[in-house]
Design a protein around this motif. Structure first.
Motif, PDB file in Angstrom:
ATOM      1  N   MET A   1      44.662  24.114  49.160  1.00 20.22           N
ATOM      2  CA  MET A   1      44.099  22.877  49.654  1.00 20.22           C
ATOM      3  C   MET A   1      44.461  22.669  51.124  1.00 20.22           C
ATOM      4  O   MET A   1      43.658  22.146  51.872  1.00 20.22           O
ATOM      5  N   THR A   2      45.633  23.107  51.550  1.00 20.28           N
ATOM      6  CA  THR A   2      46.034  22.850  52.930  1.00 20.28           C
ATOM      7  C   THR A   2      45.189  23.644  53.924  1.00 20.28           C
ATOM      8  O   THR A   2      45.119  23.272  55.083  1.00 20.28           O
ATOM      9  N   HIS A   3      44.541  24.703  53.459  1.00 23.39           N
ATOM     10  CA  HIS A   3      43.692  25.475  54.364  1.00 23.39           C
ATOM     11  C   HIS A   3      42.367  24.774  54.632  1.00 23.39           C
ATOM     12  O   HIS A   3      41.754  24.979  55.672  1.00 23.39           O
ATOM     13  N   ASP A   4      41.930  23.938  53.686  1.00 21.56           N
ATOM     14  CA  ASP A   4      40.634  23.271  53.801  1.00 21.56           C
ATOM     15  C   ASP A   4      40.708  21.846  54.331  1.00 21.56           C
ATOM     16  O   ASP A   4      39.696  21.295  54.726  1.00 21.56           O
ATOM     17  N   GLU A   5      41.880  21.265  54.321  1.00 24.96           N
ATOM     18  CA  GLU A   5      42.055  19.878  54.758  1.00 24.96           C
ATOM     19  C   GLU A   5      42.902  19.846  56.028  1.00 24.96           C
ATOM     20  O   GLU A   5      44.104  20.092  55.977  1.00 24.96           O
ATOM     21  N   PRO A   6      42.295  19.535  57.186  1.00 23.11           N
ATOM     22  CA  PRO A   6      43.030  19.571  58.450  1.00 23.11           C
ATOM     23  C   PRO A   6      44.291  18.703  58.478  1.00 23.11           C
ATOM     24  O   PRO A   6      45.320  19.126  59.006  1.00 23.11           O
ATOM     25  N   ARG A   9      46.917  20.421  56.407  1.00 27.58           N
ATOM     26  CA  ARG A   9      47.354  21.642  57.100  1.00 27.58           C
ATOM     27  C   ARG A   9      48.326  21.286  58.221  1.00 27.58           C
ATOM     28  O   ARG A   9      49.340  21.956  58.421  1.00 27.58           O
ATOM     29  N   ALA A  10      48.022  20.237  58.958  1.00 27.30           N
ATOM     30  CA  ALA A  10      48.902  19.809  60.050  1.00 27.30           C
ATOM     31  C   ALA A  10      50.274  19.411  59.509  1.00 27.30           C
ATOM     32  O   ALA A  10      51.300  19.801  60.061  1.00 27.30           O
ATOM     33  N   ALA A  11      50.293  18.649  58.424  1.00 25.77           N
ATOM     34  CA  ALA A  11      51.573  18.241  57.831  1.00 25.77           C
ATOM     35  C   ALA A  11      52.345  19.460  57.333  1.00 25.77           C
ATOM     36  O   ALA A  11      53.557  19.563  57.529  1.00 25.77           O
ATOM     37  N   TYR A  12      51.654  20.392  56.724  1.00 24.51           N
ATOM     38  CA  TYR A  12      52.277  21.624  56.224  1.00 24.51           C
ATOM     39  C   TYR A  12      52.906  22.413  57.372  1.00 24.51           C
ATOM     40  O   TYR A  12      54.043  22.875  57.268  1.00 24.51           O
ATOM     41  N   LEU A  13      52.200  22.539  58.464  1.00 21.04           N
ATOM     42  CA  LEU A  13      52.721  23.296  59.603  1.00 21.04           C
ATOM     43  C   LEU A  13      53.924  22.609  60.243  1.00 21.04           C
ATOM     44  O   LEU A  13      54.868  23.273  60.675  1.00 21.04           O
ATOM     45  N   VAL A  14      53.918  21.303  60.297  1.00 25.44           N
ATOM     46  CA  VAL A  14      55.073  20.561  60.830  1.00 25.44           C
ATOM     47  C   VAL A  14      56.288  20.791  59.933  1.00 25.44           C
ATOM     48  O   VAL A  14      57.400  21.028  60.425  1.00 25.44           O
ATOM     49  N   ALA A  19      61.473  23.440  58.878  1.00 21.97           N
ATOM     50  CA  ALA A  19      62.233  24.334  58.010  1.00 21.97           C
ATOM     51  C   ALA A  19      62.896  25.426  58.833  1.00 21.97           C
ATOM     52  O   ALA A  19      64.052  25.783  58.582  1.00 21.97           O
ATOM     53  N   GLU A  20      62.199  25.942  59.818  1.00 27.76           N
ATOM     54  CA  GLU A  20      62.778  26.997  60.653  1.00 27.76           C
ATOM     55  C   GLU A  20      64.003  26.488  61.399  1.00 27.76           C
ATOM     56  O   GLU A  20      65.001  27.195  61.530  1.00 27.76           O
ATOM     57  N   MET A  47      62.662  34.564  57.982  1.00 30.26           N
ATOM     58  CA  MET A  47      62.765  33.885  56.693  1.00 30.26           C
ATOM     59  C   MET A  47      61.647  32.867  56.536  1.00 30.26           C
ATOM     60  O   MET A  47      61.017  32.767  55.472  1.00 30.26           O
ATOM     61  N   ASN A  48      61.368  32.126  57.577  1.00 30.82           N
ATOM     62  CA  ASN A  48      60.318  31.122  57.537  1.00 30.82           C
ATOM     63  C   ASN A  48      58.965  31.777  57.280  1.00 30.82           C
ATOM     64  O   ASN A  48      58.166  31.280  56.482  1.00 30.82           O
ATOM     65  N   ALA A  49      58.703  32.899  57.923  1.00 26.61           N
ATOM     66  CA  ALA A  49      57.433  33.609  57.742  1.00 26.61           C
ATOM     67  C   ALA A  49      57.299  34.130  56.315  1.00 26.61           C
ATOM     68  O   ALA A  49      56.233  34.019  55.704  1.00 26.61           O
ATOM     69  N   VAL A  50      58.375  34.691  55.785  1.00 27.48           N
ATOM     70  CA  VAL A  50      58.342  35.192  54.400  1.00 27.48           C
ATOM     71  C   VAL A  50      58.021  34.058  53.434  1.00 27.48           C
ATOM     72  O   VAL A  50      57.182  34.203  52.537  1.00 27.48           O
ATOM     73  N   LEU A  51      58.663  32.920  53.612  1.00 28.65           N
ATOM     74  CA  LEU A  51      58.421  31.796  52.706  1.00 28.65           C
ATOM     75  C   LEU A  51      57.016  31.228  52.867  1.00 28.65           C
ATOM     76  O   LEU A  51      56.391  30.824  51.881  1.00 28.65           O
TER      77      LEU A  51
END
Length: 86
Positions: A1-6, A9-14, A19-20, A47-51
């Motif tokens: 869902m985060t790929h289709d909802e901007p 997606r923004a919240a996920y990326l933040v 996390a990093e 680690m962040n990329a793997v997760l």
């Protein structure tokens, strides 16, 4: 869902970015190095990329069919064997 909802997606990326920063602090303490050390920052980024990749893969695997014991076991195995700059 985060790929289709901007907005999602923004919240996920933040959250991934935050996390990093947390990984950096934890790894620095465990490695006995300052958080700004290159080695610490690289490990935290890896680690962040793997997760991130793992979470995206898990979401794809479970979309529409739900979470099964097999999918959970596969997910655990992927994480256990993920290269994190070892």
């Amino acid at each position: 869902m985060t790929h289709d909802e901007p907005a999602l997606r923004a919240a996920y990326l933040v959250l991934r970015e935050r996390a990093e920063e947390t990984f950096t602090e934890v790894l620095a303490a465990r490695m006995g190095m300052p958080p700004a050390a290159f080695e610490v920052r690289v490990q935290a980024a890896a680690m962040n990329a793997v997760l991130k990749v793992s979470a995206d893969e898990f979401a794809r695997e479970t979309a529409g069919r739900g979470i099964t014991p097999e999918v959970l076991n596969d997910h655990r195995e992927q994480l256990a064997h993920a290269p994190c700059g070892r």
